[in-house]
Design a protein around this motif. Structure first.
Motif, short mmCIF file in Angstrom:
data_model
loop_
_atom_site.label_atom_id
_atom_site.label_comp_id
_atom_site.label_asym_id
_atom_site.label_seq_id
_atom_site.Cartn_x
_atom_site.Cartn_y
_atom_site.Cartn_z
N UNK A 128 -30.91 12.69 16.91
CA UNK A 128 -29.52 12.28 16.78
C UNK A 128 -28.60 13.23 17.55
N UNK A 129 -27.45 12.71 17.93
CA UNK A 129 -26.44 13.56 18.56
C UNK A 129 -25.92 14.57 17.53
N UNK A 130 -25.77 14.11 16.30
CA UNK A 130 -25.30 14.97 15.20
C UNK A 130 -25.54 14.24 13.88
N UNK A 131 -25.48 14.97 12.82
CA UNK A 131 -25.40 14.38 11.49
C UNK A 131 -24.62 15.36 10.63
N UNK A 132 -23.89 14.81 9.68
CA UNK A 132 -22.99 15.61 8.86
C UNK A 132 -23.35 15.37 7.40
N UNK A 133 -23.50 16.45 6.65
CA UNK A 133 -23.74 16.37 5.22
C UNK A 133 -22.54 16.89 4.45
N UNK A 134 -22.22 16.24 3.36
CA UNK A 134 -21.18 16.71 2.45
C UNK A 134 -21.88 17.27 1.22
N UNK A 135 -21.55 18.50 0.88
CA UNK A 135 -22.21 19.18 -0.23
C UNK A 135 -21.18 19.61 -1.26
N UNK A 136 -21.50 19.34 -2.52
CA UNK A 136 -20.68 19.79 -3.64
C UNK A 136 -21.59 20.60 -4.55
N UNK B 121 -17.82 7.08 23.88
CA UNK B 121 -17.61 5.90 23.04
C UNK B 121 -18.34 6.11 21.72
N UNK B 122 -17.69 5.72 20.61
CA UNK B 122 -18.32 5.80 19.30
C UNK B 122 -18.28 4.40 18.68
N UNK B 123 -19.45 3.88 18.40
CA UNK B 123 -19.61 2.52 17.87
C UNK B 123 -19.95 2.59 16.38
N UNK B 124 -19.63 1.53 15.67
CA UNK B 124 -20.08 1.38 14.29
C UNK B 124 -20.19 -0.10 13.96
N UNK B 125 -21.25 -0.46 13.28
CA UNK B 125 -21.41 -1.80 12.71
C UNK B 125 -21.23 -1.65 11.21
N UNK C 49 -26.20 8.63 15.86
CA UNK C 49 -27.25 8.36 16.83
C UNK C 49 -26.59 8.24 18.20
N UNK C 50 -27.39 8.26 19.27
CA UNK C 50 -26.81 8.10 20.60
C UNK C 50 -27.83 7.58 21.56
N UNK D 213 -22.31 6.79 21.38
CA UNK D 213 -22.81 7.29 20.10
C UNK D 213 -22.55 6.22 19.04
N UNK D 214 -23.29 6.29 17.95
CA UNK D 214 -23.29 5.24 16.94
C UNK D 214 -23.27 5.85 15.55
N UNK D 215 -22.30 5.48 14.74
CA UNK D 215 -22.23 5.92 13.35
C UNK D 215 -23.24 5.09 12.55
N UNK D 216 -24.09 5.79 11.79
CA UNK D 216 -25.10 5.13 10.96
C UNK D 216 -25.17 5.81 9.59
N UNK D 217 -25.55 5.03 8.60
CA UNK D 217 -25.90 5.55 7.27
C UNK D 217 -24.78 6.29 6.56
N UNK D 218 -23.53 5.91 6.76
CA UNK D 218 -22.44 6.56 6.02
C UNK D 218 -22.66 6.30 4.54
#
Length: 128
Positions: free
Chosen positions: A38-46, A99-103, A57-58, A64-69
């Motif tokens: 992946x180009x990146x992935x971001x985790x939110x932690x509490x 470009x950043x895509x999302x479905x 993904x890219x 690039x493509x936003x996935x699994x939000x």
């Protein structure tokens, strides 16, 4: 306090559990190979617990493509998904995506528009 981590590589158990509670889709998947490409992935932690996640993904180039939000149901409606997508957008831009895509499902139109996405025409083939 919520902490966003760039490229955290959560365990398969953590990520599968989050996706299950967020989307109701049971999974038993090792995401290591996916996330490593992946180009990146971001985790939110509490309190050091994974409560949100987004993958970018890219194509290896400018798209690039936003996935699994995903956000844990107990933590939804607190702006976590918005923070995840905005951070993913920032990191994707910083790493060279143009470009950043999302479905997304129609019910999420307002959310993604609020994150800055514009509607486009696209094609889709269901393979399974």
């Amino acid at each position: 306090m919520l902490e966003l981590r760039i490229d955290p590589f959560p365990s398969a158990a953590e990520l599968n559990a989050l996706i299950f509670v967020a989307w109701g889709r049971p999974q038993s998947r090792d995401f290591t190979a996916i996330l490593s490409r992946s180009l990146a992935h971001i985790g939110a932690y509490h309190d050091n617990q994974l409560v949100g996640f987004v993958n970018v993904a890219w194509d290896g180039g400018i798209h690039a493509f936003i996935l699994d939000t995903s956000v844990h149901p107990d933590m939804q409606r607190q702006g976590i998904a918005t923070r995840l997508v905005k951070e993913a957008t920032r990191v994707a831009r910083e790493r060279g995506a143009e470009w950043l895509h999302v479905d997304f499902e129609p019910r999420l139109t307002g959310f993604y528009r609020a994150c800055g996405f514009k509607p486009t025409k696209a094609g889709l083939i269901k393979l399974v």
